[in-house]
Design a protein around this motif. Sequence first.
Motif, PDB file in Angstrom:
ATOM      1  N   ALA A 129       0.835  -1.201   0.000  1.00  0.00           N
ATOM      2  CA  ALA A 129       0.000   0.000   0.000  1.00  0.00           C
ATOM      3  C   ALA A 129       0.869   1.249   0.000  1.00  0.00           C
ATOM      4  CB  ALA A 129      -0.931  -0.002   1.215  1.00  0.00           C
ATOM      5  N   ALA A 130       1.934   1.250   0.786  1.00  0.00           N
ATOM      6  CA  ALA A 130       2.841   2.403   0.809  1.00  0.00           C
ATOM      7  C   ALA A 130       3.497   2.591  -0.552  1.00  0.00           C
ATOM      8  CB  ALA A 130       3.904   2.210   1.893  1.00  0.00           C
ATOM      9  N   PHE A 131       3.883   1.493  -1.188  1.00  0.00           N
ATOM     10  CA  PHE A 131       4.497   1.581  -2.513  1.00  0.00           C
ATOM     11  C   PHE A 131       3.513   2.148  -3.528  1.00  0.00           C
ATOM     12  CE2 PHE A 131       5.145  -0.412  -6.686  1.00  0.00           C
ATOM     13  CZ  PHE A 131       6.360   0.167  -7.011  1.00  0.00           C
ATOM     14  N   LEU A 132       2.294   1.660  -3.522  1.00  0.00           N
ATOM     15  CA  LEU A 132       1.299   2.133  -4.483  1.00  0.00           C
ATOM     16  C   LEU A 132       0.935   3.592  -4.256  1.00  0.00           C
ATOM     17  CD1 LEU A 132      -1.015  -0.989  -4.712  1.00  0.00           C
ATOM     18  CD2 LEU A 132       0.579  -0.159  -6.430  1.00  0.00           C
ATOM     19  N   LEU A 133       0.819   3.994  -2.999  1.00  0.00           N
ATOM     20  CA  LEU A 133       0.480   5.384  -2.705  1.00  0.00           C
ATOM     21  C   LEU A 133       1.617   6.335  -3.056  1.00  0.00           C
ATOM     22  CD1 LEU A 133      -1.452   5.012   0.655  1.00  0.00           C
ATOM     23  CD2 LEU A 133      -2.383   5.589  -1.583  1.00  0.00           C
ATOM     24  N   SER A 134       2.842   5.876  -2.904  1.00  0.00           N
ATOM     25  CA  SER A 134       3.971   6.746  -3.237  1.00  0.00           C
ATOM     26  C   SER A 134       4.161   6.856  -4.743  1.00  0.00           C
ATOM     27  CB  SER A 134       5.252   6.244  -2.580  1.00  0.00           C
ATOM     28  OG  SER A 134       5.628   4.998  -3.150  1.00  0.00           O
ATOM     29  N   ALA A 135       3.761   5.849  -5.496  1.00  0.00           N
ATOM     30  CA  ALA A 135       3.947   5.861  -6.947  1.00  0.00           C
ATOM     31  C   ALA A 135       2.782   6.526  -7.677  1.00  0.00           C
ATOM     32  CB  ALA A 135       4.112   4.431  -7.456  1.00  0.00           C
ATOM     33  N   ALA A 136       1.644   6.676  -7.055  1.00  0.00           N
ATOM     34  CA  ALA A 136       0.455   7.199  -7.732  1.00  0.00           C
ATOM     35  C   ALA A 136       0.609   8.628  -8.236  1.00  0.00           C
ATOM     36  CB  ALA A 136      -0.757   7.076  -6.823  1.00  0.00           C
ATOM     37  N   PRO A 137       1.089   9.590  -7.467  1.00  0.00           N
ATOM     38  CA  PRO A 137       1.167  10.958  -7.983  1.00  0.00           C
ATOM     39  C   PRO A 137       2.092  11.103  -9.190  1.00  0.00           C
ATOM     40  CG  PRO A 137       1.356  10.969  -5.607  1.00  0.00           C
ATOM     41  CD  PRO A 137       1.408   9.545  -6.049  1.00  0.00           C
ATOM     42  N   VAL A 138       3.156  10.329  -9.248  1.00  0.00           N
ATOM     43  CA  VAL A 138       4.080  10.415 -10.372  1.00  0.00           C
ATOM     44  C   VAL A 138       3.395   9.992 -11.659  1.00  0.00           C
ATOM     45  CG1 VAL A 138       6.253   9.533 -11.306  1.00  0.00           C
ATOM     46  CG2 VAL A 138       6.058  10.051  -8.870  1.00  0.00           C
ATOM     47  N   SER A 139       2.688   8.878 -11.638  1.00  0.00           N
ATOM     48  CA  SER A 139       2.036   8.399 -12.853  1.00  0.00           C
ATOM     49  C   SER A 139       0.855   9.290 -13.239  1.00  0.00           C
ATOM     50  CB  SER A 139       1.576   6.954 -12.670  1.00  0.00           C
ATOM     51  OG  SER A 139       0.621   6.885 -11.636  1.00  0.00           O
ATOM     52  N   ALA A 140       0.146   9.848 -12.265  1.00  0.00           N
ATOM     53  CA  ALA A 140      -0.984  10.710 -12.586  1.00  0.00           C
ATOM     54  C   ALA A 140      -0.501  12.022 -13.206  1.00  0.00           C
ATOM     55  CB  ALA A 140      -1.805  10.990 -11.332  1.00  0.00           C
ATOM     56  N   LYS A 141       0.603  12.545 -12.717  1.00  0.00           N
ATOM     57  CA  LYS A 141       1.123  13.789 -13.256  1.00  0.00           C
ATOM     58  C   LYS A 141       1.634  13.587 -14.678  1.00  0.00           C
ATOM     59  CE  LYS A 141       4.152  17.590 -12.044  1.00  0.00           C
ATOM     60  NZ  LYS A 141       5.135  18.084 -11.088  1.00  0.00           N
ATOM     61  N   ALA A 142       2.181  12.436 -14.975  1.00  0.00           N
ATOM     62  CA  ALA A 142       2.724  12.172 -16.295  1.00  0.00           C
ATOM     63  C   ALA A 142       1.624  12.041 -17.344  1.00  0.00           C
ATOM     64  CB  ALA A 142       3.566  10.903 -16.268  1.00  0.00           C
ATOM     65  N   GLN A 143       0.401  11.751 -16.943  1.00  0.00           N
ATOM     66  CA  GLN A 143      -0.680  11.534 -17.894  1.00  0.00           C
ATOM     67  C   GLN A 143      -1.455  12.804 -18.220  1.00  0.00           C
ATOM     68  OE1 GLN A 143      -3.069   8.484 -16.183  1.00  0.00           O
ATOM     69  NE2 GLN A 143      -1.537   6.898 -16.440  1.00  0.00           N
ATOM     70  N   LEU A 144      -1.164  13.912 -17.560  1.00  0.00           N
ATOM     71  CA  LEU A 144      -1.889  15.146 -17.827  1.00  0.00           C
ATOM     72  C   LEU A 144      -1.472  15.726 -19.177  1.00  0.00           C
ATOM     73  CD1 LEU A 144      -1.753  16.965 -14.385  1.00  0.00           C
ATOM     74  CD2 LEU A 144      -3.726  15.926 -15.465  1.00  0.00           C
ATOM     75  N   PRO A 145      -2.427  16.141 -19.985  1.00  0.00           N
ATOM     76  CA  PRO A 145      -2.064  16.792 -21.245  1.00  0.00           C
ATOM     77  C   PRO A 145      -1.476  18.173 -20.974  1.00  0.00           C
ATOM     78  CG  PRO A 145      -4.441  16.722 -20.984  1.00  0.00           C
ATOM     79  CD  PRO A 145      -3.858  15.946 -19.851  1.00  0.00           C
ATOM     80  N   ALA A 146      -0.748  18.714 -21.934  1.00  0.00           N
ATOM     81  CA  ALA A 146      -0.055  19.981 -21.745  1.00  0.00           C
ATOM     82  C   ALA A 146      -1.028  21.124 -21.477  1.00  0.00           C
ATOM     83  CB  ALA A 146       0.797  20.287 -22.969  1.00  0.00           C
ATOM     84  N   GLU A 147      -2.184  21.141 -22.132  1.00  0.00           N
ATOM     85  CA  GLU A 147      -3.126  22.245 -21.935  1.00  0.00           C
ATOM     86  C   GLU A 147      -3.836  22.189 -20.594  1.00  0.00           C
ATOM     87  OE1 GLU A 147      -5.262  19.050 -24.281  1.00  0.00           O
ATOM     88  OE2 GLU A 147      -3.460  20.182 -24.652  1.00  0.00           O
ATOM     89  N   ALA A 148      -3.751  21.072 -19.875  1.00  0.00           N
ATOM     90  CA  ALA A 148      -4.405  20.957 -18.570  1.00  0.00           C
ATOM     91  C   ALA A 148      -3.620  21.666 -17.481  1.00  0.00           C
ATOM     92  CB  ALA A 148      -4.593  19.492 -18.202  1.00  0.00           C
ATOM     93  N   THR A 149      -2.407  22.063 -17.757  1.00  0.00           N
ATOM     94  CA  THR A 149      -1.600  22.718 -16.736  1.00  0.00           C
ATOM     95  C   THR A 149      -1.873  24.215 -16.649  1.00  0.00           C
ATOM     96  OG1 THR A 149       0.206  22.992 -18.311  1.00  0.00           O
ATOM     97  CG2 THR A 149       0.242  21.011 -16.918  1.00  0.00           C
ATOM     98  N   THR A 150      -2.643  24.772 -17.550  1.00  0.00           N
ATOM     99  CA  THR A 150      -2.953  26.198 -17.490  1.00  0.00           C
ATOM    100  C   THR A 150      -3.940  26.473 -16.375  1.00  0.00           C
ATOM    101  OG1 THR A 150      -4.768  26.013 -19.060  1.00  0.00           O
ATOM    102  CG2 THR A 150      -2.580  26.435 -19.983  1.00  0.00           C
ATOM    103  N   THR A 151      -4.013  27.731 -15.963  1.00  0.00           N
ATOM    104  CA  THR A 151      -4.907  28.089 -14.855  1.00  0.00           C
ATOM    105  C   THR A 151      -6.343  28.278 -15.314  1.00  0.00           C
ATOM    106  OG1 THR A 151      -4.351  30.416 -15.176  1.00  0.00           O
ATOM    107  CG2 THR A 151      -3.049  29.172 -13.558  1.00  0.00           C
ATOM    108  N   GLU A 152      -6.574  28.396 -16.603  1.00  0.00           N
ATOM    109  CA  GLU A 152      -7.918  28.591 -17.125  1.00  0.00           C
ATOM    110  C   GLU A 152      -8.707  27.281 -17.048  1.00  0.00           C
ATOM    111  OE1 GLU A 152      -9.948  29.641 -21.382  1.00  0.00           O
ATOM    112  OE2 GLU A 152      -8.019  30.518 -20.916  1.00  0.00           O
TER     113      GLU A 152
END
Length: 89
Positions: free
Chosen positions: A16-39
């Motif tokens: 569980a600790a391994f999965l929780l520590s790895a989750a934010p990295v994989s989720a951040k990598a899947q965001l499209p470039a336009e999703a990082t804007t503040t709009e």
Amino acid sequence: MKKQAKNSCIYSIIMAAFLLSAAPVSAKAQLPAEATTTESHFRAIEQPLALKIGVTAGGVALIGLELWWFLFSKNPAQKATAPGKPKEE
């Protein structure tokens, strides 16, 4: 049997600790470039008032059912007595 249960519990905590520590990295990598804007590109979807009330009432009813089931549906515990012995009061 206890040692096996203890090892299984430790293994589960480590996984569980391994999965929780790895989750934010994989989720951040899947965001499209336009999703990082503040709009914000989301638009509100209005739901009928009757639907909102129905969902809320259903949720409250399920919470009430759960509370009744776990807290109030069982008979109170009674002290055990040995067979053939009179009950002490």
